[in-house]
Design an enzyme around this catalytic site. Structure first.
Site, PDB file in Angstrom:
ATOM      1  N   TYR A 116      -7.517  11.491   5.659  1.00  0.00           N
ATOM      2  CA  TYR A 116      -6.576  10.579   6.261  1.00  0.00           C
ATOM      3  C   TYR A 116      -6.981  10.744   7.902  1.00  0.00           C
ATOM      4  CZ  TYR A 116      -4.336   9.774   1.887  1.00  0.00           C
ATOM      5  OH  TYR A 116      -4.057   9.524   0.608  1.00  0.00           O
ATOM      6  N   HIS A 119      -8.766  15.132  -4.406  1.00  0.00           N
ATOM      7  CA  HIS A 119      -8.676  13.550  -4.236  1.00  0.00           C
ATOM      8  C   HIS A 119      -9.163  12.683  -5.149  1.00  0.00           C
ATOM      9  CE1 HIS A 119      -7.557  11.154  -0.232  1.00  0.00           C
ATOM     10  NE2 HIS A 119      -7.263  10.664  -1.248  1.00  0.00           N
TER      11      HIS A 119
HETATM   12  P1  NAP Z   1       1.746   1.053   0.038  1.00  0.00           P
HETATM   13  O1  NAP Z   1       2.579   1.903  -0.082  1.00  0.00           O
HETATM   14  O2  NAP Z   1       1.290   0.296  -1.158  1.00  0.00           O
HETATM   15  O3  NAP Z   1       1.957   0.008   1.174  1.00  0.00           O
HETATM   16  C1  NAP Z   1       1.902   0.302   2.426  1.00  0.00           C
HETATM   17  C2  NAP Z   1       2.083  -1.101   3.243  1.00  0.00           C
HETATM   18  O4  NAP Z   1       3.436  -1.583   3.064  1.00  0.00           O
HETATM   19  C3  NAP Z   1       2.127  -0.742   4.882  1.00  0.00           C
HETATM   20  O5  NAP Z   1       1.439  -1.973   5.423  1.00  0.00           O
HETATM   21  C4  NAP Z   1       3.413  -0.758   5.224  1.00  0.00           C
HETATM   22  O6  NAP Z   1       3.945  -1.222   6.401  1.00  0.00           O
HETATM   23  C5  NAP Z   1       4.042  -1.867   4.003  1.00  0.00           C
HETATM   24  N1  NAP Z   1       5.465  -1.577   3.898  1.00  0.00           N
HETATM   25  C6  NAP Z   1       6.088  -0.266   3.331  1.00  0.00           C
HETATM   26  N2  NAP Z   1       7.415  -0.681   3.056  1.00  0.00           N
HETATM   27  C7  NAP Z   1       7.731  -1.939   3.319  1.00  0.00           C
HETATM   28  C8  NAP Z   1       8.715  -2.817   3.291  1.00  0.00           C
HETATM   29  N3  NAP Z   1       9.960  -2.236   2.817  1.00  0.00           N
HETATM   30  N4  NAP Z   1       8.654  -4.087   3.645  1.00  0.00           N
HETATM   31  C9  NAP Z   1       7.579  -4.580   4.219  1.00  0.00           C
HETATM   32  N5  NAP Z   1       6.219  -4.020   4.156  1.00  0.00           N
HETATM   33  C10 NAP Z   1       6.440  -2.571   3.567  1.00  0.00           C
HETATM   34  O7  NAP Z   1       0.298   1.495   0.402  1.00  0.00           O
HETATM   35  P2  NAP Z   1      -0.800   2.985   0.459  1.00  0.00           P
HETATM   36  O8  NAP Z   1      -0.448   3.359   1.780  1.00  0.00           O
HETATM   37  O9  NAP Z   1      -1.906   2.387   0.174  1.00  0.00           O
HETATM   38  O10 NAP Z   1      -0.076   3.877  -0.615  1.00  0.00           O
HETATM   39  C11 NAP Z   1       0.992   4.797  -0.081  1.00  0.00           C
HETATM   40  C12 NAP Z   1       0.362   6.125  -0.090  1.00  0.00           C
HETATM   41  O11 NAP Z   1      -0.150   6.678  -1.435  1.00  0.00           O
HETATM   42  C13 NAP Z   1      -0.689   6.434   0.744  1.00  0.00           C
HETATM   43  O12 NAP Z   1      -0.091   6.357   2.274  1.00  0.00           O
HETATM   44  C14 NAP Z   1      -1.235   7.704   0.363  1.00  0.00           C
HETATM   45  O13 NAP Z   1      -0.545   8.701   0.998  1.00  0.00           O
HETATM   46  C15 NAP Z   1      -1.273   7.566  -0.863  1.00  0.00           C
HETATM   47  N6  NAP Z   1      -2.513   7.081  -1.450  1.00  0.00           N
HETATM   48  C16 NAP Z   1      -3.254   7.873  -2.302  1.00  0.00           C
HETATM   49  C17 NAP Z   1      -4.662   7.432  -2.803  1.00  0.00           C
HETATM   50  C18 NAP Z   1      -5.522   8.487  -3.553  1.00  0.00           C
HETATM   51  O14 NAP Z   1      -6.614   8.186  -3.647  1.00  0.00           O
HETATM   52  N7  NAP Z   1      -4.846   9.393  -4.099  1.00  0.00           N
HETATM   53  C19 NAP Z   1      -4.935   6.362  -2.473  1.00  0.00           C
HETATM   54  C20 NAP Z   1      -4.255   5.377  -1.767  1.00  0.00           C
HETATM   55  C21 NAP Z   1      -2.947   5.864  -1.358  1.00  0.00           C
HETATM   56  P3  NAP Z   1       4.196  -0.215   7.723  1.00  0.00           P
HETATM   57  O15 NAP Z   1       3.398   1.077   7.536  1.00  0.00           O
HETATM   58  O16 NAP Z   1       3.738  -0.955   8.747  1.00  0.00           O
HETATM   59  O17 NAP Z   1       5.787   0.170   7.615  1.00  0.00           O
END
Ligand code: NAP
Length: 282
Positions: A52, A111
């Site tokens: 990240y 990962h």
């Molecule tokens: P997500 O959690 O599905 O979505 C994040 C987005 O939603 C951001 O733009 C955030 O905005 C917005 N958001 C969050 N809460 C909200 C709410 N209550 N109302 C409106 N908008 C909201 O996306 P993600 O980051 O892809 O997934 C979560 C985590 O999973 C990652 O950060 C990472 O740690 C992990 N991940 C792991 C892998 C893997 O391969 N292992 C892959 C992808 C993700 P703001 O940030 O502007 O608040």
């Protein structure tokens, strides 16, 4: 915040944690504030990775957010597959620890499956546990075939979790990966619970179902979605929110109680889709 035993670690971990991917693109101060507010609300599972921001998320955001509060946090990081040789995994862990300004992780993950022999990564993970550098280890983006290979190399009891893509419009893990992990007591951590920002519109058929259930509870559609995504005892979710208002909205999802009938309506509004051996990834 409801907590559950995290796989075979025996450790109680909150059902909702905090993701940190792409936080380097947001206001650093706001992201740190949001993470710390999350810790205050009990979202103490913090998920990060060396990938990240090329280490910047660990170094300048997560380290700051957890400073002085390390013992409250269930800290997870990940080694990139390109580093996942025996020596490479040990070195990557040391670098993550340095960036995070801590002496140990709670869980260290591969990962995604890569081309280096998995046996080397597993051996390094076991060494890191023996040396106290991480309390536990697990994997991410592992399909059933990958998991089968994994448990031919280490007892299933040593695998804390499989972190996989899981949101309302991507429920493929429910076909095979989730039951496989559940049968072996391995925690399933759903990432991108809001589809990485592509949450169903309130005007879509599924979105309308979420809105109507949310209204009945004085809740939000995202809270309803999060509660659905952790409806089974093996499941955890790690939404990412750099904005504190979003974080607070998500944290409140843990208190929501959905009836069997409401869960059924969501299930029907977001059908599972066909089964496949391949695991969808983001
Ligand atoms: P997500 O959690 O599905 O979505 C994040 C987005 O939603 C951001 O733009 C955030 O905005 C917005 N958001 C969050 N809460 C909200 C709410 N209550 N109302 C409106 N908008 C909201 O996306 P993600 O980051 O892809 O997934 C979560 C985590 O999973 C990652 O950060 C990472 O740690 C992990 N991940 C792991 C892998 C893997 O391969 N292992 C892959 C992808 C993700 P703001 O940030 O502007 O608040």
């Amino acid at each position: 915040m409801e907590q559950r035993v995290f796989g075979h670690t025996g450790k109680q971990v909150p059902v909702l944690g905090q993701g940190t991917w792409q936080m380097e693109d947001d206001s650093r101060e706001e992201a740190i504030r949001s993470l710390r507010a999350g810790l205050d609300l009990g979202l103490t599972h913090v998920d990060t990775a060396e990938l990240y921001g090329h280490g910047r998320v660990e170094e300048s955001i997560v380290s700051e957010a957890i400073a002085g509060r390390r013992d409250e946090v269930f800290l997870v990081s990940k080694v990139m597959p390109s580093h996942a040789t025996y020596a490479g995994t040990l070195a990557a862990c040391e670098k993550s620890l340095r960036r995070l300004r801590t002496d140990r992780l709670d869980c260290y993950l591969l990962h995604w499956p890569g081309s280096h022999p998995l046996e080397e990564t597993v051996r390094a993970f076991e060494k890191l546990v023996a040396d106290g550098k991480t309390r536990a280890w697990g994997v991410s983006n592992f399909a059933v075939a990958d998991l089968e290979e994994l448990v031919s190399l280490a007892p299933a009891e040593h695998v804390a979790c499989n972190q996989v893509l899981y949101h309302l419009e991507e429920r493929a893990i429910e076909h095979a990966v989730l039951p496989w992990c559940e049968a072996r007591g391995i925690a399933v951590v759903g990432y991108s619970p809001f589809g990485n920002g592509r949450f169903p519109s309130p005007r879509s058929p599924g979105g309308r179902v979420l809105e109507s259930i949310a209204q009945a509870h004085g809740a939000t559609a995202r809270q309803v979605a999060l509660q659905f995504l952790v409806r089974r005892p093996s499941l955890f979710a790690i939404p990412k929110a750099s904005r504190e208002a979003h974080l607070r909205d998500n944290a409140a999802a843990a208190a929501l109680e959905l009836s069997r009938e409401e869960l059924q309506r969501i299930d029907e509004a977001f059908p599972l889709g066909p089964s496949s051996d391949a695991l969808p990834v983001l």
